[in-house]
Design a protein around this motif. Structure first.
Motif, mmCIF file in Angstrom:
data_model
loop_
_atom_site.group_PDB
_atom_site.id
_atom_site.type_symbol
_atom_site.label_atom_id
_atom_site.label_comp_id
_atom_site.label_asym_id
_atom_site.label_seq_id
_atom_site.Cartn_x
_atom_site.Cartn_y
_atom_site.Cartn_z
ATOM 1 N N LEU A 46 0.923 -1.189 0.416
ATOM 2 C CA LEU A 46 0.331 0.172 0.491
ATOM 3 C C LEU A 46 0.664 1.395 0.150
ATOM 4 N N VAL A 47 0.247 1.817 -0.789
ATOM 5 C CA VAL A 47 1.504 3.176 -0.526
ATOM 6 C C VAL A 47 0.368 4.697 -0.449
ATOM 7 N N ALA A 48 -0.733 4.539 -0.433
ATOM 8 C CA ALA A 48 -1.700 5.911 0.098
ATOM 9 C C ALA A 48 -2.891 5.426 -0.225
ATOM 10 N N GLY A 49 -4.410 5.715 0.534
ATOM 11 C CA GLY A 49 -5.034 5.723 0.851
ATOM 12 C C GLY A 49 -5.741 6.669 0.921
ATOM 13 N N ILE A 50 -7.278 6.402 0.555
ATOM 14 C CA ILE A 50 -8.339 8.098 0.758
ATOM 15 C C ILE A 50 -9.686 7.687 1.014
ATOM 16 N N THR A 51 -10.344 7.803 2.131
ATOM 17 C CA THR A 51 -12.392 7.820 1.619
ATOM 18 C C THR A 51 -12.603 8.257 1.132
ATOM 19 N N SER A 52 -13.839 7.913 1.262
ATOM 20 C CA SER A 52 -15.235 8.621 0.705
ATOM 21 C C SER A 52 -15.402 10.563 0.867
ATOM 22 N N GLY A 53 -14.482 10.043 2.522
ATOM 23 C CA GLY A 53 -14.711 11.819 3.242
ATOM 24 C C GLY A 53 -14.065 12.621 3.305
ATOM 25 N N GLY A 54 -12.177 11.605 2.321
ATOM 26 C CA GLY A 54 -11.696 12.365 2.410
ATOM 27 C C GLY A 54 -10.510 12.580 3.383
ATOM 28 N N SER A 55 -10.582 11.307 4.298
ATOM 29 C CA SER A 55 -9.760 10.779 4.937
ATOM 30 C C SER A 55 -8.280 10.396 4.159
ATOM 31 N N THR A 56 -6.980 10.530 4.538
ATOM 32 C CA THR A 56 -6.612 9.576 3.748
ATOM 33 C C THR A 56 -4.636 9.067 5.165
ATOM 34 N N ASN A 57 -4.778 7.734 4.507
ATOM 35 C CA ASN A 57 -3.514 7.725 5.238
ATOM 36 C C ASN A 57 -2.226 6.495 4.225
ATOM 37 N N TYR A 58 -0.991 6.789 5.117
ATOM 38 C CA TYR A 58 0.359 6.723 3.930
ATOM 39 C C TYR A 58 1.402 5.734 4.230
ATOM 40 N N ALA A 59 1.942 5.191 3.413
ATOM 41 C CA ALA A 59 3.401 4.271 4.079
ATOM 42 C C ALA A 59 4.596 5.448 4.517
ATOM 43 N N ASP A 60 5.289 4.287 5.317
ATOM 44 C CA ASP A 60 6.188 5.900 6.121
ATOM 45 C C ASP A 60 6.831 6.202 5.374
ATOM 46 N N SER A 61 6.960 4.873 4.531
ATOM 47 C CA SER A 61 8.282 5.099 3.025
ATOM 48 C C SER A 61 7.712 7.038 2.228
ATOM 49 N N VAL A 62 6.846 7.013 2.026
ATOM 50 C CA VAL A 62 6.321 8.467 1.324
ATOM 51 C C VAL A 62 5.532 9.370 1.666
ATOM 52 N N LYS A 63 5.921 9.228 3.410
ATOM 53 C CA LYS A 63 5.060 10.616 4.064
ATOM 54 C C LYS A 63 5.956 11.613 4.024
ATOM 55 N N GLY A 64 5.136 12.368 3.621
ATOM 56 C CA GLY A 64 6.100 14.233 3.033
ATOM 57 C C GLY A 64 6.244 14.722 1.520
ATOM 58 N N ARG A 65 5.929 13.288 0.875
ATOM 59 C CA ARG A 65 6.582 13.687 -0.774
ATOM 60 C C ARG A 65 5.502 12.926 -0.827
ATOM 61 N N PHE A 66 4.536 12.036 -0.598
ATOM 62 C CA PHE A 66 3.312 11.775 -1.677
ATOM 63 C C PHE A 66 2.335 12.709 -0.992
ATOM 64 N N THR A 67 0.911 12.809 -1.778
ATOM 65 C CA THR A 67 -0.029 12.829 -2.087
ATOM 66 C C THR A 67 -0.738 12.427 -1.937
ATOM 67 N N VAL A 68 -2.717 11.915 -1.407
ATOM 68 C CA VAL A 68 -3.704 11.086 -2.345
ATOM 69 C C VAL A 68 -4.597 12.935 -2.475
ATOM 70 N N SER A 69 -5.503 12.567 -3.427
ATOM 71 C CA SER A 69 -6.558 13.059 -3.088
ATOM 72 C C SER A 69 -7.810 12.185 -4.506
ATOM 73 N N ARG A 70 -8.350 12.498 -4.446
ATOM 74 C CA ARG A 70 -9.733 12.532 -5.267
ATOM 75 C C ARG A 70 -10.931 13.444 -6.123
ATOM 76 N N ASP A 71 -11.084 13.318 -6.911
ATOM 77 C CA ASP A 71 -12.395 14.709 -7.237
ATOM 78 C C ASP A 71 -13.606 13.306 -7.454
ATOM 79 N N ASN A 72 -14.607 13.142 -6.593
ATOM 80 C CA ASN A 72 -15.222 12.259 -6.307
ATOM 81 C C ASN A 72 -16.154 12.488 -7.406
ATOM 82 N N ALA A 73 -16.801 13.663 -8.371
ATOM 83 C CA ALA A 73 -17.553 14.084 -9.755
ATOM 84 C C ALA A 73 -17.101 13.276 -10.746
ATOM 85 N N LYS A 74 -15.432 13.485 -10.438
ATOM 86 C CA LYS A 74 -15.130 12.903 -11.572
ATOM 87 C C LYS A 74 -14.751 10.879 -11.763
ATOM 88 N N ASN A 75 -15.010 10.801 -10.509
ATOM 89 C CA ASN A 75 -14.805 9.084 -10.120
ATOM 90 C C ASN A 75 -13.176 8.871 -10.635
#
Length: 119
Positions: A46-75
């Motif tokens: 796992l690298v990163a995950g994001i819930t439908s509400g926008g909560s995120t989690n990251y692997a320790d190796s990528v924290k501070g460097r990677f950002t996960v986001s989503r556009d629910n209107a565009k799936n």
């Protein structure tokens, strides 16, 4: 349901890439979305995950460097990768927990996109 990933490529260490993954098909709702990666000879992680509400989690190796986001209107889920390192080289897979119109929920996976970071 299909997940189509894009945005991989070759970049020098310290550079940036942005991955995108769009879900399409008979989608009623999308719960969790995320990114995994698999390097040669290693297990998928796992690298990163994001819930439908926008909560995120990251692997320790990528924290501070990677950002996960989503556009629910565009799936669509994104992965912004900065300060890339050679050890980030892997095939990156997106996945999503999707409820379809028949009210069934399943995890779906994209086809994978190669990210190569040169030193």
């Amino acid at each position: 349901v299909q997940l189509q990933a894009s945005g991989g490529g070759l970049v020098q260490a310290g550079g940036s890439l942005r991955l995108s993954c769009a879900a399409s098909g008979s989608i009623l709702s999308i719960n969790n979305m995320g990114w995994h990666r698999q390097a040669p000879g290693k297990q998928r992680e796992l690298v990163a995950g994001i819930t439908s509400g926008g909560s995120t989690n990251y692997a320790d190796s990528v924290k501070g460097r990677f950002t996960v986001s989503r556009d629910n209107a565009k799936n669509t889920v994104y992965l912004q990768m900065n300060s890339l390192k050679p050890e980030d080289t892997a095939v990156y897979y997106c996945n999503a927990l999707i409820e379809t119109y028949n009210r069934w929920s399943n995890y779906y996976w994209g086809q994978g996109t190669q990210v190569t970071v040169s030193s």
